[in-house]
Design an enzyme around this catalytic site. Sequence first.
Site, PDB file in Angstrom:
ATOM      1  N   CYS A  34      23.658 -23.374  31.755  1.00 14.64           N
ATOM      2  CA  CYS A  34      22.877 -24.391  32.440  1.00 14.64           C
ATOM      3  C   CYS A  34      22.842 -24.171  33.871  1.00 14.64           C
ATOM      4  CB  CYS A  34      23.022 -25.888  32.142  1.00 14.64           C
ATOM      5  SG  CYS A  34      24.693 -26.262  32.680  1.00 14.64           S
ATOM      6  N   CYS A 103      28.395 -31.697  29.366  1.00 14.47           N
ATOM      7  CA  CYS A 103      28.206 -32.020  30.898  1.00 14.47           C
ATOM      8  C   CYS A 103      29.770 -32.725  31.005  1.00 14.47           C
ATOM      9  CB  CYS A 103      27.201 -32.637  31.136  1.00 14.47           C
ATOM     10  SG  CYS A 103      25.717 -32.352  30.792  1.00 14.47           S
TER      11      CYS A 103
HETATM   12 FE1  FES Z   1      24.899 -28.498  32.114  1.00 14.55          FE
HETATM   13 FE2  FES Z   1      24.515 -31.159  32.432  1.00 14.55          FE
HETATM   14  S1  FES Z   1      22.996 -29.521  31.827  1.00 14.55           S
HETATM   15  S2  FES Z   1      26.326 -29.746  32.854  1.00 14.55           S
END
Ligand code: FES
Length: 141
Positions: A34, A103
């Site tokens: 991400c 996360c």
């Molecule tokens: Fe990667 Fe939240 S989307 S840490």
Amino acid sequence: MLYSEKVMDHFQNPRNVGKMDDADGIGEVGNAKCGDIMKMYIKVSNGVITDVKFNTFGCGSAIASSSMATEMIKGKPIDEALQLTNKAVAEALDGLPPHKMHCSVLAEEAVRAAVKDYYDKNGIAYNPEDFRENSCAHCHE
Ligand code: FES
């Protein structure tokens, strides 16, 4: 409602945000998928984490997770902070959606990286097993 009130609160009013110039340990971790990055600073005195700060360049859940993690380790003995799991962080936030669990993993890793940095800087011996890469495939999806 996708996010709990606690997640929203810690996202909108994150605790312990900022940089620490005289940190005893700094941990920086990222999630390649991400692209989110988390930096954690700890101040240690007599084996106790007396202060914590963080900077997160990432999603709302990552910000909420790091904020909650700082609250959970502040004032705690350093070896207790090392026991902090992403699951405990997510639970303290009253849960995260499944695709946002990674996360909270970032928060756990950032705390561990900061503790490792502190140990390394001070020549404190530790068990490398405690700093294994997180192998939870689900959380790293
Ligand atoms: Fe990667 Fe939240 S989307 S840490």
